[in-house]
Design an enzyme around this catalytic site. Structure first.
Site, PDB file in Angstrom:
ATOM      1  N   GLY A  18      25.478 -31.149 -13.247  1.00 26.03           N
ATOM      2  CA  GLY A  18      26.085 -32.458 -13.040  1.00 26.03           C
ATOM      3  C   GLY A  18      25.025 -33.501 -12.801  1.00 26.03           C
ATOM      4  N   SER A  20      22.895 -36.603 -11.096  1.00 23.43           N
ATOM      5  CA  SER A  20      22.345 -36.831  -9.769  1.00 23.43           C
ATOM      6  C   SER A  20      23.413 -37.475  -8.891  1.00 23.43           C
ATOM      7  CB  SER A  20      21.126 -37.759  -9.894  1.00 23.43           C
ATOM      8  OG  SER A  20      20.618 -38.074  -8.631  1.00 23.43           O
ATOM      9  N   SER A  21      23.536 -37.004  -7.663  1.00 25.83           N
ATOM     10  CA  SER A  21      24.483 -37.512  -6.660  1.00 25.83           C
ATOM     11  C   SER A  21      25.941 -37.177  -6.964  1.00 25.83           C
ATOM     12  CB  SER A  21      24.335 -39.031  -6.459  1.00 25.83           C
ATOM     13  OG  SER A  21      23.033 -39.346  -6.025  1.00 25.83           O
ATOM     14  N   GLY A  23      27.396 -34.340  -6.250  1.00 21.66           N
ATOM     15  CA  GLY A  23      27.945 -33.417  -5.257  1.00 21.66           C
ATOM     16  C   GLY A  23      27.586 -31.968  -5.487  1.00 21.66           C
ATOM     17  N   SER A  25      24.856 -30.241  -4.641  1.00 17.31           N
ATOM     18  CA  SER A  25      24.293 -29.585  -3.452  1.00 17.31           C
ATOM     19  C   SER A  25      25.379 -29.262  -2.442  1.00 17.31           C
ATOM     20  CB  SER A  25      23.235 -30.473  -2.789  1.00 17.31           C
ATOM     21  OG  SER A  25      22.133 -30.657  -3.633  1.00 17.31           O
ATOM     22  N   ASP A  45      15.130 -29.818  -7.003  1.00  9.33           N
ATOM     23  CA  ASP A  45      14.848 -30.701  -5.857  1.00  9.33           C
ATOM     24  C   ASP A  45      14.196 -29.933  -4.711  1.00  9.33           C
ATOM     25  OD1 ASP A  45      15.790 -32.962  -7.122  1.00  9.33           O
ATOM     26  OD2 ASP A  45      17.694 -33.035  -6.024  1.00  9.33           O
TER      27      ASP A  45
END
Length: 195
Positions: A18, A20-21, A23, A25, A45
Site C-alpha cells: 500500500g 505510504s501512510s 496504515g 504498519s 522503513d
C-alpha cells in the site's frame, strides 16, 4: 552447547502492499498481535531506521539516492525476504511496490513460498491528512504512489482492504480469516499474472 534450532520448513508470508501512510504498519502490528504463532514484522522503513544508509547524498555519482543507492537498497531488501522465510520465519511484510518490475522481481524471488498478497487502500485525502500529522513524510508521497506510480494496477491481490477509517480489530480479523482460508494459486506468482 547451543541448542540446535528446530527447522519447520519455509515460513509463510503475508505481504501488505500500500501507499505510504496507508496504515500498513498499524495493520502489520495488529496481525502480529492476533496471530497465535510468531511472525516477524519486516519493512524497508525498519532497515532505514537502523541508520544503515549513509547521510551523504549527492546529485550525481555513487551517492545519488535515486539512481545509485535506492535501486540497490531495494534489490537487497527484496532478497532478504526469501532468506528470512527460507530459514523458517513466518513474515508479515509491509511494502510500497512502486514499479511493475519490483512486483515481477518479488514474484520470482518468492515463487517457491506461501505468499498471501494484501492490497491496502486508503482515501487520498486521508493519506494527505496522515502525512501532515506524522510530519516525517514528504507531502503528497502516498498520493503519488497511487496516482502516479499506479501501484495497485500491477496485478491482482489475494485480498484488498480499505484502511481509510483506520485499522480495527474487525479489519485485522478479516485479513486473518481470508489468509487462513487461502487457496492456490494465489496472486503473487511469476508470469503474466504478476504484472
Amino acid at each position: 552447547m547451543e541448542p540446535r534450532p528446530f527447522h519447520r520448513g519455509p515460513g509463510r508470508v503475508i505481504l501488505l502492499n500500500g501507499a505510504s501512510s496507508s496504515g500498513k504498519s498499524t495493520l502489520a502490528k495488529a496481525l502480529q498481535r492476533t496471530l497465535g504463532e510468531p511472525f516477524l514484522h519486516v519493512s524497508s522503513d525498519q532497515f532505514v531506521a537502523t541508520g544503515m544508509l549513509p547521510d551523504r547524498r549527492e546529485e550525481s555519482g555513487p551517492f545519488n539516492w535515486w539512481s545509485q543507492m535506492r535501486p540497490r537498497f531495494f534489490a537487497g531488501f527484496h532478497r532478504c525476504l526469501p532468506a528470512l522465510a527460507e530459514a523458517g520465519n513466518d513474515l508479515i511484510v509491509e511494502h510500497v511496490i512502486e514499479f511493475p518490475a519490483w512486483r515481477d522481481e518479488l514474484a520470482r524471488l518468492l515463487a517457491h513460498l506461501d505468499v498471501f498478497l494484501v492490497g491496502v487502500h486508503c482515501d487520498l485525502d486521508e493519506l494527505d491528512r496522515r502525512e501532515r500529522a506524522r510530519g516525517d513524510r514528504r507531502m503528497g508521497e502516498g498520493r503519488s504512489h497511487v496516482e502516479e506510480n499506479l501501484m495497485h494496477t500491477f496485478g491482482p491481490y489475494d485480498l484488498e482492504v480499505d484502511t481509510t477509517a483506520g485499522v480495527s480489530a474487525t479489519l485485522a480479523d478479516s485479513v486473518l480469516t481470508a489468509w487462513r482460508n487461502r487457496t492456490v494459486p494465489r496472486a503473487m506468482r511469476p508470469g503474466p499474472a504478476a504484472g
